[in-house]
Structure formats: structure tokens, C-alpha cells
Scaffold this motif. Sequence first.
Motif, short mmCIF file in Angstrom:
data_model
loop_
_atom_site.label_atom_id
_atom_site.label_comp_id
_atom_site.label_asym_id
_atom_site.label_seq_id
_atom_site.Cartn_x
_atom_site.Cartn_y
_atom_site.Cartn_z
N THR A 1018 1.04 4.12 -5.58
CA THR A 1018 1.72 2.83 -5.46
C THR A 1018 0.79 1.77 -4.88
OG1 THR A 1018 3.71 4.11 -5.01
CG2 THR A 1018 3.87 1.76 -4.66
N LEU A 1019 -0.02 2.18 -3.90
CA LEU A 1019 -0.97 1.22 -3.29
C LEU A 1019 -1.98 0.74 -4.35
CD1 LEU A 1019 -2.07 -0.25 -0.83
CD2 LEU A 1019 -3.44 1.75 -0.30
N ALA A 1020 -2.46 1.68 -5.18
CA ALA A 1020 -3.44 1.30 -6.21
C ALA A 1020 -2.79 0.33 -7.21
CB ALA A 1020 -3.95 2.54 -6.93
N ILE A 1021 -1.52 0.61 -7.59
CA ILE A 1021 -0.83 -0.30 -8.53
C ILE A 1021 -0.74 -1.70 -7.90
CG2 ILE A 1021 1.39 -0.78 -9.67
CD1 ILE A 1021 1.82 2.24 -9.91
N TYR A 1022 -0.42 -1.73 -6.62
CA TYR A 1022 -0.31 -3.02 -5.92
C TYR A 1022 -1.64 -3.76 -5.95
CZ TYR A 1022 0.12 -6.40 -2.09
OH TYR A 1022 0.11 -7.56 -1.34
N ASN A 1023 -2.72 -3.04 -5.62
CA ASN A 1023 -4.05 -3.69 -5.58
C ASN A 1023 -4.45 -4.21 -6.95
OD1 ASN A 1023 -4.46 -3.37 -2.86
ND2 ASN A 1023 -5.37 -1.34 -3.07
N MET A 1024 -4.06 -3.48 -8.01
CA MET A 1024 -4.39 -3.94 -9.37
C MET A 1024 -3.52 -5.15 -9.74
SD MET A 1024 -4.95 -0.34 -11.39
CE MET A 1024 -6.15 0.84 -10.81
N ALA A 1025 -2.23 -5.06 -9.40
CA ALA A 1025 -1.32 -6.16 -9.77
C ALA A 1025 -1.69 -7.44 -9.01
CB ALA A 1025 0.11 -5.76 -9.46
N SER A 1026 -2.16 -7.25 -7.76
CA SER A 1026 -2.39 -8.44 -6.92
C SER A 1026 -3.60 -9.26 -7.39
CB SER A 1026 -2.58 -8.03 -5.46
OG SER A 1026 -3.73 -7.23 -5.35
N VAL A 1027 -4.40 -8.72 -8.33
CA VAL A 1027 -5.50 -9.50 -8.89
C VAL A 1027 -4.93 -10.77 -9.52
CG1 VAL A 1027 -7.25 -9.52 -10.72
CG2 VAL A 1027 -6.96 -7.50 -9.26
N ASP A 1028 -3.76 -10.59 -10.20
CA ASP A 1028 -3.13 -11.76 -10.83
C ASP A 1028 -1.63 -11.47 -10.94
OD1 ASP A 1028 -2.22 -13.81 -12.32
OD2 ASP A 1028 -3.74 -13.68 -13.89
N ALA A 1056 14.40 -5.25 -14.99
CA ALA A 1056 13.54 -6.42 -14.77
C ALA A 1056 14.08 -7.26 -13.62
CB ALA A 1056 13.45 -7.24 -16.05
N ARG A 1057 15.42 -7.40 -13.58
CA ARG A 1057 16.04 -8.24 -12.56
C ARG A 1057 15.84 -7.63 -11.16
NH1 ARG A 1057 20.64 -8.79 -15.10
NH2 ARG A 1057 21.84 -7.28 -13.90
N ASN A 1058 15.90 -6.29 -11.10
CA ASN A 1058 15.78 -5.63 -9.79
C ASN A 1058 14.35 -5.60 -9.25
OD1 ASN A 1058 18.45 -5.16 -9.47
ND2 ASN A 1058 18.42 -3.09 -10.33
N PHE A 1059 13.36 -5.85 -10.14
CA PHE A 1059 11.97 -5.85 -9.66
C PHE A 1059 11.69 -7.23 -9.08
CE2 PHE A 1059 7.60 -5.18 -9.13
CZ PHE A 1059 7.27 -3.86 -9.43
N LYS A 1060 11.85 -7.35 -7.77
CA LYS A 1060 11.74 -8.66 -7.11
C LYS A 1060 10.32 -9.22 -7.25
CE LYS A 1060 15.91 -8.53 -5.23
NZ LYS A 1060 16.54 -7.83 -6.35
N LEU A 1061 10.22 -10.53 -7.40
CA LEU A 1061 8.89 -11.14 -7.58
C LEU A 1061 8.20 -11.34 -6.24
CD1 LEU A 1061 9.84 -13.85 -10.26
CD2 LEU A 1061 9.15 -11.50 -10.61
N GLU A 1062 8.09 -10.24 -5.49
CA GLU A 1062 7.50 -10.35 -4.14
C GLU A 1062 6.01 -10.07 -4.21
OE1 GLU A 1062 9.13 -11.35 -1.71
OE2 GLU A 1062 11.26 -10.95 -2.07
N ARG A 1063 5.25 -10.58 -3.22
CA ARG A 1063 3.81 -10.35 -3.25
C ARG A 1063 3.31 -9.57 -2.04
NH1 ARG A 1063 1.03 -15.19 -6.51
NH2 ARG A 1063 2.59 -15.32 -8.13
N ASP A 1064 4.23 -9.17 -1.15
CA ASP A 1064 3.75 -8.38 0.00
C ASP A 1064 3.90 -6.89 -0.34
OD1 ASP A 1064 6.48 -7.40 1.71
OD2 ASP A 1064 6.70 -9.06 0.28
#
Length: 1096
Positions: A1018-1028, A1056-1064
Motif C-alpha cells: 500500500t505504501l508503494a502504491i501511495y508513493n507511485m500515485a503521489s507522483v501525480d 469510485a465514490r468511496n475512494f476519497k480524493l485524499e492526498r495524505d
Amino acid sequence: MTEFFHSCTTNERKREIEELLNNFAQQTGAWRHCLFFLSNTRNEYVMMYSLTVFENLVNKMWLGVASQDKMEIRSCLPKLLLAQHKAMPYFIRNKLCKVIVDIGRQDWPMFYHDFFTNTLQLIQSPALASLGLVLLKTTSEELACPREDLSVARKDELRKLLLEQVPTVLGLLTGILETYGDKHNVIASTPPPSPTSGESVELLGSLFQGSQYSKLLSQPVATLDNESQQLCCLVLECLAHLFSWIPLSTSITPTLLASIFHFARFGCDLRTKSEGSKVDQARLGIMAMTCVNELVSKNCVPLDFEEYLLRMFQQTFFLLQRLTRENNAHTVKSRLQELDESYLEKFTDFLRLFVSVHLRRIESSPQFPIVEFLALLFKYTFNQPNHEGYFACLDIWSVFLDFLTTKIKSRLADRESVLNRYKDALVLLLREVLNRIQFRYNQAQLEELDDETLDDDQQTEWQRYLRQSLEVVAKVMELLPSHFPVLQENLDVYLGLQQFIVTTGTSRRLNITAENDCRRLHCSLRDLSSLLQAVGRLAEYFIGEVFAARFNDALAVVERLVEVTCYGSQTSLYDLETAVPSVLKPDLIDVHAQALAALQAYSHWLAQFYSEVHRQNQNRFITLITSAIDASSPLITAKVPEKLLLSACHLMVSITSTVRPVFLVTLPAVQNIFNLITQNQTRRLPQEAHMLVCRALSNMLLLPWPNLPESEQQWQTRSSNHASLLAALTRDYRILRGTANLPPRGPDLDQMKTVLQQTLPVLRDIVNSISGESTKSRQICYQSLQESVQVSLSLFPVFIQQPDVTDEMLAFFLTLFQALRVQMGVPFTGQIIHTFLSMFTREQLAASILQEGSAGCRVVQKFLKILQVVVQEPGQAFKPFLPSILSLCMEQVYPIVAERSSPDVKAEMFELLYQILHQNWRYFFKTSVLASVQKIASEDTMENEAQFTAAMQAFGQSFLQPDIHIFKQNLSYLESLNSKHKLYHRKLFRTSMLFHFINVLLQVLLHKSHDLLQEEITLAIYNMASVDFDAFYSAFMPEFLNGCQGVDTNQRAVLARNFKLERDLPSFTQSVHRLVNDLRYYRLCNSSLPTGTVKL
């Protein structure tokens, strides 16, 4: 069903029956037949099968069942349970309860509103209470932490609903326990305790002044009838499970706690006569302690619960006091022996949790008498009926001693007052633990310990016993250094043996023959050996800052050890004939070996002595070292038992590597050893001892002397001495050079192999021991080795088909590369790499790798390790090899291992790939100097793009394979490349690889194939997603959801609705878990719908 389980049925027939039954279960409406079977059969197999059909229906197909049918099932199954529960076997009843609870998990409270109230009503009606409790326990198990897939929203809803019910449930359960704990329900009350038991003067009296529980707890325990015991056991089982997930809060009332403790006493009051009721009574105690431990194991204690906690500890210590109370009839040990083993285990668990989790909270409370508690723990520890129990208690003391040491270090100001508070307890503990390892005080128990079979940690039961005891001794000694163990009495026995030695002709005999004397001598020697180990273990408490303060104590100890070792070697006690050779001979050898090992433990103290005091106290120091060498040198011969020989060798190594006295080379004893090793090849020492002695001699010549400037190091003479030492050691090996051109055969080959396998490990060991030393030491070492290295290289092609020899050679080269690559110089290193690369053809690699776990496989691993060292070298020297190393990795090794498991080679290959990328990033990405100085994000200029892409594909491919170790290693490599080189931000990665990687990692989470690595993934997915993040939410997520099979448009929209557009990170992690969980749940639901169902 009966045919299926019959012993004569063939597997073929079983498969046919299984297919029939599965087909039947899949039919719509099969449940009606099953309901009929359940109501009308007594056959357990049929009942179990019918319930399995229901379970499958509820957990996997419930969405597709018509609502009319659901209502019917919800009404029929509970009726069936009520009507037949008494007649059913308990496992059928429990399974039926589980099916009903499963329905509740799907439908309560919306469609099955009376699900929970029905259970509560059952618990309140005396005749059906036990059935209600089974349902309640199952509800707690299945709804609080649901195992099957449910949507996250539903899981949260269930937990919330259950938490609302907790106060009511706990109230009901408290009521039942109070009823049965109450004295009115006593069938046969036991007489009050006799005045001799002295309960009025309680040790922990201060705890209970004015406490309403003191009277309650000192009442004798009532005896319950069988049915009441079963019921109370069920209540306690329910509580234990509830406590595992409900937070500590005031709904756990004092009355409930008091009731649980009332039953905890059932484990420690065994006054019943019959065996059966004794077992049941102990079971009540065990279940009650399980409840207590569930509560105590929670580290997070709300403020309003702290008082309850204190109350719980008071009550448990009251029990501890009962357990350790002596009276005329019983010693403490015999009391503990009578108790149920599991009850004692639970009680010890409680004490461990108390000390490790809560002691820091409670210790300073004025209402808690900590010293009295330690006194009780002391009695409890040293009266344990078996070794495992004793070990578990020693662990508790270790945790306590760690706590105390930390506390003292953080409060240096009042260090003394803290220590004084506990000093008496610590001294007692130290004395008792030391007594427990001595035959003199504890012979019966120690003789039960096995000293032959090795466990998983490669130690015998006796060694483990001794080691754990000595750890506690060491921790106490750290706090109270003046209380040193006393050896004198056993030493006098040992040092007095000389007068009993009788020499006749060539034989020497120990003239002690009486059986009793031999037994006493055996015990005394075993104890001396254990205490010598204790003395060695304590060496660390005399060095560093306390060196000066404790100098005289340590000096006395070391002088004593030197005296003992010299005495042993001079009288060569290991060589005596004795009356009981199978016992006394090993004892004498062991004492001698342990004395040498204890002296070796003080080598750091000797080194500090040498550097700090050697100017004033030179003679004393020289005497100590000379005597230590005189004690060990006579033992360095092949005639001495190996245990003793190795102890002497290890002592030599420590003196040469840690102390490094300048005068060592000049000692006659050292000269003798030098001659023995270099001249006498016929009486060669065993390999391990030979290696150690060579290491010691080499260290003596190579390691810089302390306290002396460079100009006085005498490098010139030492260098020539070292050269002649190595020339002598490699004499036979260097002769082999002449055979490099002729492939050897038969006996010659074996002869060469022997020489090679004797010489290379010794050279490798010598190089290893100076790998961290100064350049000068390494330079001299390489000069002495140069010729042998060249011989090795020329022999390498000769032995390429002999993996066991190649393995030994590559191990040598690996050590050379790690320690001496600078000294070898670029041209020669290049020649070596070139030779290796040309020898390891694709065929050669394939042949080696395909034999997993073989020597060939190890050869390839070592080869890859050597290349890892090469690619990590800074500077430009080895850069020309990069292309050929990369191509070996990607075009030769990778295709062979890609589709196979080959875990060992794969791990090394990926590490090599990572090191190539990490250490040679600019080989792929050229960043202009201007850009890096101005810190501007210039667009990357890529070079060698094809090789970079191939490497990334190899990493991606490894995430699709089951090997969890490779997965974890490679994920960490990618993360490391990102943190060090911004891998995920590079244009090539961002545009053509990023989404592929995120997709693969999400699929892995969905398949639950690598669940242990959930957090890392999950951490790796976050680091990849946080690029953009914008691209992730607007492009990747819709594309990912559209590609998801097995869900409909409506469900995709919900996901899709439940996946909040959060960045933390925390919110993102939560969204990923929710997505994975709900997607699995929707797929499960959809796959179980009948064909042709119209989804709204």
C-alpha cells in the motif's frame, strides 16, 4: 453419506459421491430438502452436510435468494434449534448456531430485527441460558471481526451495533456469574480455614485495607454442581472473546471484575476430592484467568479505567499470595504441583503482561506495594514445578530488570534511592539463580536436564538453562557490580587435585576412587564450569567508563583465571586416567576449556589495561599476557581433545586481534607455534584449529600495534615475516600452478582438490580478519598473497566443471574483492572479471542454476555477489565492465531464472540489478551539471533505454510470482531507487510504466496472495500515485475500475465514490483497503447470483 465415510469406500467412488453432493448443493431450493433432513434424521453425517449447504447458501448466495425464502429460513432454523438442541450432538448444535449467526451477519437489524434480542432472551431463561451463550459467543466471533467478505460499510455498521449492545450483554453475564458465585447456591460448603493458615496477617494486607473484596476473596470457594460449572464456563468463554475486541471502558464494572476473580480462585483452591470435579474446577479458573489476561494485554488504558486496573492487580496478587502460601500440610512447591498446568501457565502469562505492560503505570502508586509483590514473585518463581515454568518466570525477571535499568538511567539523580528500594530483592534473586545452576544446591533437577540433544537454536536443554540463568545474573550484576559470584570453594577442590595424581611409568592416574568422592568431585567440577561461564559473562561490566573504578576487582579476577588456566595446562588434567572416565574426564576438560573461554572474555579489559595503564604497570601486564600464552600454547597440538584445543586457539586469536601486545612475537611459546604451523605438515591440526592459529599468527604480523606511532610499527620486518608465513602455508598450493595446462585425472585430481580445500579457507579467513583494517595491513597482506591469487586464477578454468572446487575458489575471490580490491589494482581485477565472464557461458550457467540447492547454484550466487562488489566501486575504473555485466544479468541469467523458482540465484541477481541501477544511475540518466547545481527539473536525457526498460520489466514480472521473499526484496529496491533517485518521477517511468506497476500491486492485494506485505504494498502504491495525484484520480482509477471483471456499472460507481480524493497517507491507505475489500465482496455476491438475475 455413510458410504462416503465408510473405510472400505474407494477414492474413485468418494469422488463420484462428492460430485453428486456438490451438484445437489448448487440446485435452487436444495435447502428445503436439507431442512427436511435436519428435522427428520439422527445421522450425524447427513446433518453436517445439510448445515454445510445452508452455510454455503448464506455466505455465498444469499443475495440471490428470494425474500420469501429468506423469511422462511430465518424463521425455521431458530425453531429447529429450540426444538432439538438437547438431542443434537454439541458440534451439530454449534454449527447450526453458526448458520443462524451468519444470517444475522447479513440481515440484522434491517430484515432480521429480533436476531440479537432472541439471543438475549435465551440467556435470561434459566433452561436455555447455555444455548443463548453459545449463540452469543458465536455472534462475538463472527460479527465483531467478520472472516467472510463483507463490505467495509457493513463491517463498520456491525461493530457499531454490537458496541451499543455491550453494556446490556455485560450486565446479563455479570448477573449469571453473581448468582453462581453467591454463597446461597452452595451445595457443600467447605469448612472455614484453620487459624494456622495465618490469613489474618496477609503480606499484601496494605492493599486491602477497607476494600470490600478482602472479605469476599478470603471466603472459601463454593463447590458448584456440574451444570452450573458448565454454564459459568460458557459465560467466561463469552467474556474472554468479548474482551478481545471491546475497548476498556466503564461498562466493565467492579462487580463484573470481582465475579471473574471469584472464579479465578477456582484454579488455586483444590480442596475437592473427586478427580472429575477437580478438572472442571480448574477449567473455570483457567477461563477466568484468560479473561483477566485479555484485559491486561491492552496497552491503551483510558484514564477512567486506571483505577479498575489497580483493583484488578490487587485481586490477582491476592491470588498469587494464596498460591505461594505455606502451611503445615503443604510446601509451596507441592501446592503448585497439584494445580492444573494450564492454570499455572495462564497465571504466569498474567504476571508477564503485568510486568511488561503495566508496571510503569502502577509502580509509583502508593497503593501498590511493589517490594511485597516482588517477594511473592520470587516465591512463585523458585517453586515452579517444571523447567518451562521456571524459564517463563526468569523471563519476567528479565523484563523487570530491563525496566529497572532504564528507570535508573533516566533518573541518575536519585539512582541510589531507587536502587536501595530494590536492593534486597535483587541480592536474593542473584543468589537464588546462582544456586539453581549449581549441583551442590540443585542436583536432582539439574540431572534431569538433557545435555546431548540440540534444539533449533543449536543448544542443549542444559545449555539453554544455563544461558537463561546467566542472562538474569548479568542483568543484576549490571545494577549491583559488587556482588560477584563466589568460586573459591570449587576452585580449591580443582587446584587441590594435583596431590592426587599418581604417575606410574608413562601413565598418570587420578587417585580418587571411592564412589562418593567421585560423585562429589563431579558435582564440584560441573559447578566450577558453570560459575566460570558466569565470570566470563560479566566481563563487560569492568570496561569502558567504569574501568578505573573497578580496576582492582577485575585485576583480581583475571589473575585468578590466568592461574587456573596455567595450572590446568601444566598438570594436563585432561590427560589423566580416572576411576569414572566417562564422567570425570569430560568434566576436567570442560573446566579447563571454560577457564580459557572466561579469560578470553576479558580480552577487551586487557586491551584497555594495555592502552591506559601499561606505562606504570608494565610488568604486571606482561606477566598476565605471557602466562596466558603459556597456558594456551601447550594445548595447541593435535593430541589435545578438540574442545580444549579450540578454546586455546580462540584465546590466542583474541589476544592477537583485541589486545595486540607489541612483545608477543618475541615470546618463545609463540615462536614454537610458528614453527609447528609452518614446518610440520604431517601432524597437522584439525582444520578449524589450524585456521584459527593461522589467523592469530597473521594478525600478530599485520595488525597495527596500539599506543605506538607509525614510525615504530616495524612494518619492514613484519612484512617479510608475514611473507614467509604465507609462503609456508601455501607451499603445496603454489606447486599446482604447473598443472594448469593439463586437465588432471583420477587420484591427481583428488590430491589437488584436497590441497585446494585445505589452503583456500585459511587464506580466505586471513583476508577476512583484516578487511576492516588500515591500508598498510591490507597492502602487506596482498603482497604475501599475490602469487597464490594468480595461481587461483590460472587454476579456475581447469576446475570449472567441478562445482565444489569452483565454490571454494569463488568464495576466496569474493573475499578478495570485498577486502583487497584496491590493493589488487584495476588491471588485475579486470583480468579476473574478464576470465569469469568468459568462463560462465550461458550453458555453464544453465547447468549450474537448474540444480537448485547444489554447489553449482552456490557458485553462480557467489559470482553474482562478486559482480555486486564490482558495480558498487566508486570512480570510473570498473565502468567499462557495466555493459557486459548488464548483459550477463539480463540476457543470460534472467531468462533461466525468470520462469523458475530458483529463489537463491534470483535474490542475488535482483540485488545485482539494483546495485547497477543505484550505483550507476548516470549510466541511464544523464543530468547536466548546470541542472543539478541550479536544482531545476530538467527533462531527463536517457541513455541505454532498452536495458533500463528490460530491468524494470524484470522487477514487474517478479511481482506476479508467488515467492514472497523476492517480492518483498524487490519492492524495497524500487522504493529505495525512488527515494534516492526519484525513479517514479522519471519521464520514461511516469509515462510508460507507472500505471502498470500500480495495477499489478493492486491486483496482488485483490488476490490476497501476499497478504503479509499489505502495508509495504500500500505504501508503494501511495508513493507511485503521489507522483501525480490528479492523473491517478482522473485517469488511472476510472481505467482500473472499467477493466475490473465481475462488477456492474452501479457497483463501479460506488467503488469510485468511496475512494476519497485524499492526498495524505492514512486516508489513502484506508481508501485502498476499502476498495480491495469491497471489490472482492461485490465479486463474491455477483458470482453467486442465479443466472438471468436482473440487477437493479
